[in-house]
Scaffold this active site. Structure first.
Site, short mmCIF file in Angstrom:
data_model
loop_
_atom_site.label_atom_id
_atom_site.label_comp_id
_atom_site.label_asym_id
_atom_site.label_seq_id
_atom_site.Cartn_x
_atom_site.Cartn_y
_atom_site.Cartn_z
N ASP A 177 0.71 -1.11 0.02
CA ASP A 177 -0.16 -0.13 -0.06
C ASP A 177 1.01 1.24 0.11
O ASP A 177 2.13 1.38 0.77
CB ASP A 177 -0.99 -0.03 1.22
CG ASP A 177 -2.00 -0.86 1.08
OD1 ASP A 177 -2.38 -1.68 -0.03
OD2 ASP A 177 -2.99 -1.22 2.02
N ASP A 179 0.52 4.23 1.31
CA ASP A 179 0.55 4.90 2.38
C ASP A 179 0.98 4.18 3.70
O ASP A 179 1.10 4.77 4.75
CB ASP A 179 -0.81 5.29 3.02
CG ASP A 179 -1.99 3.97 3.17
OD1 ASP A 179 -1.40 3.01 3.20
OD2 ASP A 179 -3.12 4.25 3.02
N TRP A 239 -13.29 -1.36 -0.92
CA TRP A 239 -12.54 -1.36 0.09
C TRP A 239 -12.79 -2.81 0.81
O TRP A 239 -13.84 -3.11 1.28
CB TRP A 239 -12.35 -0.45 1.23
CG TRP A 239 -11.48 -0.50 2.14
CD1 TRP A 239 -9.98 -0.05 2.26
CD2 TRP A 239 -11.54 -1.12 3.48
NE1 TRP A 239 -9.39 -0.47 3.48
CE2 TRP A 239 -10.42 -1.08 4.07
CE3 TRP A 239 -12.87 -1.91 4.06
CZ2 TRP A 239 -10.14 -1.66 5.47
CZ3 TRP A 239 -12.57 -2.30 5.22
CH2 TRP A 239 -11.16 -2.39 5.72
N GLU A 242 -10.03 -8.42 0.10
CA GLU A 242 -9.30 -9.05 -0.86
C GLU A 242 -8.26 -9.97 -0.30
O GLU A 242 -7.68 -11.15 -0.47
CB GLU A 242 -8.82 -8.13 -2.07
CG GLU A 242 -7.89 -7.27 -1.67
CD GLU A 242 -8.07 -6.32 -0.51
OE1 GLU A 242 -8.92 -5.88 -0.53
OE2 GLU A 242 -6.85 -5.84 0.10
N ASP A 243 -7.63 -9.29 0.89
CA ASP A 243 -6.38 -9.72 1.56
C ASP A 243 -6.85 -11.06 2.27
O ASP A 243 -6.24 -12.01 2.49
CB ASP A 243 -5.73 -8.79 2.45
CG ASP A 243 -6.70 -8.00 3.42
OD1 ASP A 243 -8.14 -7.99 3.01
OD2 ASP A 243 -6.36 -7.54 4.51
N MET A 269 1.61 4.87 8.89
CA MET A 269 0.48 5.10 8.17
C MET A 269 0.35 6.53 7.74
O MET A 269 0.15 7.25 8.95
CB MET A 269 -0.77 4.40 8.54
CG MET A 269 -2.02 4.39 7.52
SD MET A 269 -3.37 3.62 8.15
CE MET A 269 -3.10 1.80 7.38
N HIS A 272 -5.09 9.29 5.55
CA HIS A 272 -5.99 9.26 4.57
C HIS A 272 -7.28 9.14 4.67
O HIS A 272 -7.75 8.45 5.63
CB HIS A 272 -5.34 8.28 3.40
CG HIS A 272 -5.48 6.81 3.95
ND1 HIS A 272 -4.78 6.37 4.94
CD2 HIS A 272 -6.48 6.00 3.81
CE1 HIS A 272 -5.33 4.91 5.21
NE2 HIS A 272 -6.23 4.74 4.55
N ARG A 274 -10.51 6.64 3.96
CA ARG A 274 -10.73 5.34 3.62
C ARG A 274 -11.55 5.34 2.55
O ARG A 274 -12.66 5.73 2.45
CB ARG A 274 -11.23 4.41 4.82
CG ARG A 274 -10.76 2.96 4.62
CD ARG A 274 -10.88 2.32 6.16
NE ARG A 274 -12.16 1.81 6.30
CZ ARG A 274 -12.18 0.76 7.44
NH1 ARG A 274 -11.24 0.37 8.14
NH2 ARG A 274 -13.19 0.50 7.49
C1 BGC Z 1 -11.07 -6.28 5.77
C2 BGC Z 1 -9.31 -6.26 5.26
C3 BGC Z 1 -8.65 -5.51 5.95
C4 BGC Z 1 -9.00 -5.34 7.62
C5 BGC Z 1 -8.01 -4.62 8.37
C6 BGC Z 1 -10.94 -6.47 7.18
O1 BGC Z 1 -12.17 -6.27 7.59
O2 BGC Z 1 -11.67 -7.20 5.06
O3 BGC Z 1 -9.37 -6.04 3.94
O4 BGC Z 1 -7.17 -5.37 5.68
O5 BGC Z 1 -10.38 -5.33 7.83
O6 BGC Z 1 -8.27 -3.29 8.15
#
Ligand code: BGC
Length: 329
Positions: A177, A179, A239, A242-243, A269, A272, A274
């Site tokens: 990322d 940031d 947002w 995906e992770d 960080m 920013h 979100r």
């Molecule tokens: C989201 C993730 C994010 C995490 C931390 C989760 O609710 O699904 O994508 O990395 O929160 O902020």
């Protein structure tokens, strides 16, 4: 008696013959070596004569002598030209190789991007010196999506993985990322045997991991690991999630997440707003599971609509046709 006298000149002749033969052989071998050296690009004739036959750099040490440990993040926002002037040693496209040794790691940093010029400046101004101190062979790839399309971090990471692989034989991919700025250069940007989650301790989160399976922010995977898990999903617009889906893929393929300790894997960080949360992310995660995580690198379709090699980074802008689950598309 007479026979013995007769044989003497013949013995002398055959000895001379052998001597001449050995000399000729030595001459031919020497010529072959010289021509071999002349035609070997890595060892040109002149350097062979003057410097011996090895121009290969030694392998960089396991621990770089340039590391300093904790670093103060520079949050000023210089002009592009000023940042570029700070890094005359970069090759175009934001690429670097240590000048005096062969890097142990070939690393591509993939930075998904949307309209965050100020963050990008701060990020680049800090990260180049950080990576140089780690003696890496690295390149920075900033991947952007056509404005009319909602942001999709995971898709951009997949694009970056594929595009960077075309440029150089990168073994390790750090998905980063824009940031997040690392605060300690012992946090080596390399890929260990298991996928590595790198942004363990972030100042905005009181330097605490929010949950143990988190894989967002900054994470590193080898080329093989990315191919094994079929990369990131492509359907997560907006947002989040995906992770978490990448974590499921890692687990599904019997891999685990590795981490440095929080005193090393520390990040600042940048402030920013979100992005809008994707309310469908939990449903998407369930549906990816049902489909054995088959959406990813293998199903990715995109068009490159812009590519610029700047001193500090390679910029790639793409467009996609398939936008699913986003109102208005
Ligand atoms: C989201 C993730 C994010 C995490 C931390 C989760 O609710 O699904 O994508 O990395 O929160 O902020």
């Amino acid at each position: 008696m007479l026979g013995a006298v007769d044989t003497l000149p013949r013995a002398v002749t055959s000895c001379r013959c052998r001597y001449l033969f050995v000399c000729l052989l030595a001459f031919v071998v020497t010529q072959l070596l010289i021509f071999g050296a002349m035609f070997n690009r890595k060892c040109p004739y002149v350097s062979w004569l003057w410097r011996g036959c090895s121009t290969k750099k030694p392998l960089c040490p396991l621990i770089s002598p340039h590391l300093v440990g904790g670093v103060e993040v520079e949050t000023s926002v210089p002009a592009w030209q000023t940042i570029e002037d700070n890094y005359p040693m970069l090759q175009n496209g934001g690429r670097y190789q240590p000048p005096d040794c062969e890097a142990r790691h070939r690393v591509a940093l993939i930075v998904p991007f949307r309209d965050r010029d100020i963050h990008l400046k701060i990020f680049l101004n800090n990260i180049h010196s950080f990576l140089m101190r780690q003696q890496l062979d690295y390149g920075i790839f900033v991947i952007d999506l056509e404005e009319s399309i909602p942001f999709n971090r995971a898709l951009l990471l997949n694009v970056g993985f594929l595009e960077a692989s075309k440029v150089h034989d990168y073994q390790c991919f750090v998905f980063h990322d824009v940031d997040l700025i690392p605060e300690n250069d012992h946090n080596t940007y390399s890929c260990p045997e298991q996928p590595r989650h790198m942004s363990v301790a972030i100042d905005k989160m009181n330097y605490r991991l929010p949950y143990t399976t988190i894989f967002g922010g900054v994470s590193a995977m080898t080329k093989e690991q990315m191919l094994t898990v079929n990369g990131y999903p492509n359907k997560f617009f907006g947002w989040g999630g995906e992770d978490d889906e990448m974590y499921n893929r890692i687990k599904y393929h019997n891999l685990t997440i590795s981490r440095y300790t929080g005193d090393v894997a520390r990040y600042k960080m940048l402030a920013h707003r979100r992005n809008q949360e994707n309310p469908r992310r939990f449903d998407l995660i369930k549906s990816e599971k049902r489909q054995n995580h088959s959406d990813g690198l293998s199903s990715l379709e995109y068009r490159v609509i812009g590519r610029v090699q700047r001193r500090l980074f390679t910029y790639i802008r793409v467009s996609v046709d398939q936008i699913t689950g986003v109102p208005g598309h």
